[in-house]
Design a protein around this motif. Sequence first.
Motif, PDB file in Angstrom:
ATOM      1  N   GLN A 276       0.819  -1.211   0.000  1.00  0.00           N
ATOM      2  CA  GLN A 276       0.000   0.000   0.000  1.00  0.00           C
ATOM      3  C   GLN A 276       0.854   1.263   0.000  1.00  0.00           C
ATOM      4  N   ALA A 277       2.165   1.100   0.007  1.00  0.00           N
ATOM      5  CA  ALA A 277       3.101   2.228   0.067  1.00  0.00           C
ATOM      6  C   ALA A 277       2.781   3.147   1.243  1.00  0.00           C
ATOM      7  N   LYS A 278       2.462   2.542   2.401  1.00  0.00           N
ATOM      8  CA  LYS A 278       2.148   3.298   3.616  1.00  0.00           C
ATOM      9  C   LYS A 278       3.185   3.002   4.689  1.00  0.00           C
ATOM     10  N   GLN A 279       3.385   3.998   5.549  1.00  0.00           N
ATOM     11  CA  GLN A 279       4.268   3.826   6.697  1.00  0.00           C
ATOM     12  C   GLN A 279       3.652   4.595   7.863  1.00  0.00           C
ATOM     13  N   PHE A 280       3.686   4.006   9.063  1.00  0.00           N
ATOM     14  CA  PHE A 280       3.101   4.663  10.222  1.00  0.00           C
ATOM     15  C   PHE A 280       3.775   4.160  11.494  1.00  0.00           C
ATOM     16  N   LEU A 281       3.557   4.875  12.592  1.00  0.00           N
ATOM     17  CA  LEU A 281       4.032   4.447  13.896  1.00  0.00           C
ATOM     18  C   LEU A 281       2.898   3.752  14.621  1.00  0.00           C
TER      19      LEU A 281
ATOM     20  N   LEU B 242      -6.117  -4.009   6.658  1.00  0.00           N
ATOM     21  CA  LEU B 242      -5.166  -5.082   6.360  1.00  0.00           C
ATOM     22  C   LEU B 242      -5.928  -6.393   6.275  1.00  0.00           C
ATOM     23  N   ASN B 243      -5.425  -7.314   5.487  1.00  0.00           N
ATOM     24  CA  ASN B 243      -6.020  -8.639   5.355  1.00  0.00           C
ATOM     25  C   ASN B 243      -5.038  -9.682   5.879  1.00  0.00           C
ATOM     26  N   LYS B 244      -5.582 -10.835   6.255  1.00  0.00           N
ATOM     27  CA  LYS B 244      -4.708 -11.949   6.634  1.00  0.00           C
ATOM     28  C   LYS B 244      -3.799 -12.252   5.454  1.00  0.00           C
ATOM     29  N   GLY B 245      -2.536 -12.507   5.755  1.00  0.00           N
ATOM     30  CA  GLY B 245      -1.571 -12.821   4.713  1.00  0.00           C
ATOM     31  C   GLY B 245      -0.786 -11.616   4.219  1.00  0.00           C
ATOM     32  N   THR B 246      -1.223 -10.395   4.579  1.00  0.00           N
ATOM     33  CA  THR B 246      -0.498  -9.195   4.161  1.00  0.00           C
ATOM     34  C   THR B 246       0.887  -9.171   4.805  1.00  0.00           C
ATOM     35  N   LEU B 247       1.905  -8.888   4.008  1.00  0.00           N
ATOM     36  CA  LEU B 247       3.266  -8.772   4.524  1.00  0.00           C
ATOM     37  C   LEU B 247       3.532  -7.328   4.945  1.00  0.00           C
ATOM     38  N   LEU B 248       4.151  -7.176   6.109  1.00  0.00           N
ATOM     39  CA  LEU B 248       4.526  -5.877   6.652  1.00  0.00           C
ATOM     40  C   LEU B 248       6.002  -5.908   6.994  1.00  0.00           C
TER      41      LEU B 248
END
Length: 86
Positions: free
Chosen positions: A23-28, A49-55
Amino acid sequence: MTDNRRHPRLLHRAKLKVTVPCQAKQFLADMRDFSESGLFIMTPMDLSLNKGTLLEVQTTEFEDAPVQTVKVVRIEPGVGVGVEFV
């Protein structure tokens, strides 16, 4: 609810820098607890977010902390996500 955890959880509050590459997102966010296999991230309410999403997660507790890839395995709506280390 059955507790199927492989490893005991340790309560530990820490600030995390979280990146959602797809998602090209970044947060604290705040970490609630962790274990040998994963951790629980308290996420902003509007983050979908969905199950399986990589972070990618990185503690802000010290400089140059390593970045760790994790996968969303549990979602608690309005609270956060459980992730396991990849």
